[in-house]
Design a protein around this motif. Structure first.
Motif, mmCIF file in Angstrom:
data_model
loop_
_atom_site.group_PDB
_atom_site.id
_atom_site.type_symbol
_atom_site.label_atom_id
_atom_site.label_comp_id
_atom_site.label_asym_id
_atom_site.label_seq_id
_atom_site.Cartn_x
_atom_site.Cartn_y
_atom_site.Cartn_z
ATOM 1 N N LYS A 192 0.862 -1.181 0.000
ATOM 2 C CA LYS A 192 0.000 0.000 0.000
ATOM 3 C C LYS A 192 0.895 1.225 0.000
ATOM 4 O O LYS A 192 1.667 1.448 0.945
ATOM 5 C CB LYS A 192 -0.927 0.008 1.215
ATOM 6 N N SER A 193 0.816 2.025 -1.046
ATOM 7 C CA SER A 193 1.730 3.143 -1.236
ATOM 8 C C SER A 193 1.578 4.191 -0.145
ATOM 9 O O SER A 193 0.460 4.593 0.200
ATOM 10 C CB SER A 193 1.494 3.783 -2.604
ATOM 11 N N SER A 194 2.718 4.649 0.374
ATOM 12 C CA SER A 194 2.713 5.760 1.318
ATOM 13 C C SER A 194 2.613 7.098 0.605
ATOM 14 O O SER A 194 2.474 8.141 1.245
ATOM 15 C CB SER A 194 3.996 5.729 2.158
ATOM 16 N N ILE A 195 2.632 7.075 -0.729
ATOM 17 C CA ILE A 195 2.575 8.310 -1.521
ATOM 18 C C ILE A 195 1.153 8.650 -1.916
ATOM 19 O O ILE A 195 0.679 9.777 -1.715
ATOM 20 C CB ILE A 195 3.476 8.180 -2.773
ATOM 21 N N ASN A 196 0.423 7.666 -2.463
ATOM 22 C CA ASN A 196 -0.942 7.955 -2.925
ATOM 23 C C ASN A 196 -1.988 6.959 -2.424
ATOM 24 O O ASN A 196 -3.160 7.068 -2.773
ATOM 25 C CB ASN A 196 -0.973 8.021 -4.457
ATOM 26 N N GLY A 197 -1.584 5.962 -1.626
ATOM 27 C CA GLY A 197 -2.531 5.014 -1.053
ATOM 28 C C GLY A 197 -2.961 3.892 -1.973
ATOM 29 O O GLY A 197 -3.724 3.013 -1.551
ATOM 30 N N ASN A 198 -2.489 3.861 -3.214
ATOM 31 C CA ASN A 198 -2.832 2.766 -4.112
ATOM 32 C C ASN A 198 -2.183 1.460 -3.642
ATOM 33 O O ASN A 198 -1.138 1.471 -2.989
ATOM 34 C CB ASN A 198 -2.395 3.084 -5.544
ATOM 35 N N VAL A 199 -2.821 0.347 -4.003
ATOM 36 C CA VAL A 199 -2.424 -0.955 -3.459
ATOM 37 C C VAL A 199 -2.038 -1.912 -4.578
ATOM 38 O O VAL A 199 -2.696 -1.966 -5.625
ATOM 39 C CB VAL A 199 -3.569 -1.565 -2.622
#
Length: 256
Positions: free
Chosen positions: A102-109
């Motif tokens: 889960k990206s810490s940049i944009n929340g995409n998984v």
């Protein structure tokens, strides 16, 4: 439970390729009944991947032998021919971790498929402790290799409380490490992380299990392990720590 089913299925399939004389008879030293611990446990892990935090599962707990079949917490397998202080074994590893980025940049998984490691190895229960040497091929998406060398000691302490210190090393092939920790260009666009190709990596680990008698044949087992990831994995942009932790607490009945 799906991973347990896959591991058992692959072990049974692999055992068909073993010569019949190696598995038909049950020699002295192998029990004709269940011997060991069966119960339930809470498993907790933190892989420090992206923003994913602690994972917890309530699952069966097993560390027992029955004829040539064995279960050892996260391993199941079949003993074949005698080898040193143990047996040559066909093994399936049950990986209880969920690899989700889960990206810490944009929340995409990004969801990674569970590994399905099947391989060969041995458990050598010597006078100076237990040695595990295992080599697996991942029949999951990575198609890579996973190799383990582990050592356990046994120390009896106060009121029959037994402590099992553990040290070891794990090697992940480039295919295995890159599938779980790499980022391809498409995933880079999705998550905002830079693209990264993970190489083959060695990971050091240390753990401790404490076995506490409760009453009659009931025991509590508490285990903690830390794995220090090698630079090939630590350099991945998905990692937010240099280590991964696993803990479980189990209540089990001991069959003798």
């Amino acid at each position: 439970m799906k991973k347990i089913f896959y591991a058992l299925t692959l072990i049974i399939a692999a055992s068909v390729c073993i010569p019949a004389h190696a598995i038909d008879d049950v020699p002295d030293g192998l029990p004709d009944r269940i011997v060991g611990d069966i119960g339930g446990a809470i498993y907790t892990s933190n892989l420090h991947i992206g923003t994913e935090g602690t994972q917890s599962l309530v699952l069966p707990y097993a560390f027992f032998d029955y004829k040539r079949f064995f279960a050892r917490i996260d391993e199941v397998g079949i003993k074949t021919f005698k080898l040193g202080y143990g047996y040559f074994e066909v093994i399936g590893k049950i990986n209880l971790d969920t690899y989700k980025v889960k990206s810490s940049i944009n929340g995409n998984v990004i969801n990674r498929s569970d590994p399905i490691p099947l391989g060969l190895g041995t458990f050598q229960e010597t006078p100076i402790g237990g040695f595990f040497v295992n080599a697996y091929h991942d029949f999951g998406k990575s198609k890579g290799g996973l190799y383990e060398f582990l050592y356990f000691a046994e120390i009896e302490t106060y009121k029959k409380v037994v402590v099992y210190p553990q040290v070891g090393i794990e090697r992940q092939s480039s295919q295995y490490a890159n599938y779980y920790y790499g980022i391809n260009p498409g995933e880079s666009n999705l998550t905002g992380y830079g693209a990264y190709t993970a190489p083959a990596t060695n990971n050091l680990l240390a753990g401790l299990m404490v076995e506490i008698p409760v009453v009659d044949n009931w025991y509590i087992n508490i285990y903690g392990k830390r794995k220090w990831m090698g630079s090939g994995i630590n350099n991945s942009p998905v990692m937010n720590r240099s280590f991964q932790d696993n803990i479980f607490a189990a209540l089990a009945y001991r069959f003798k």
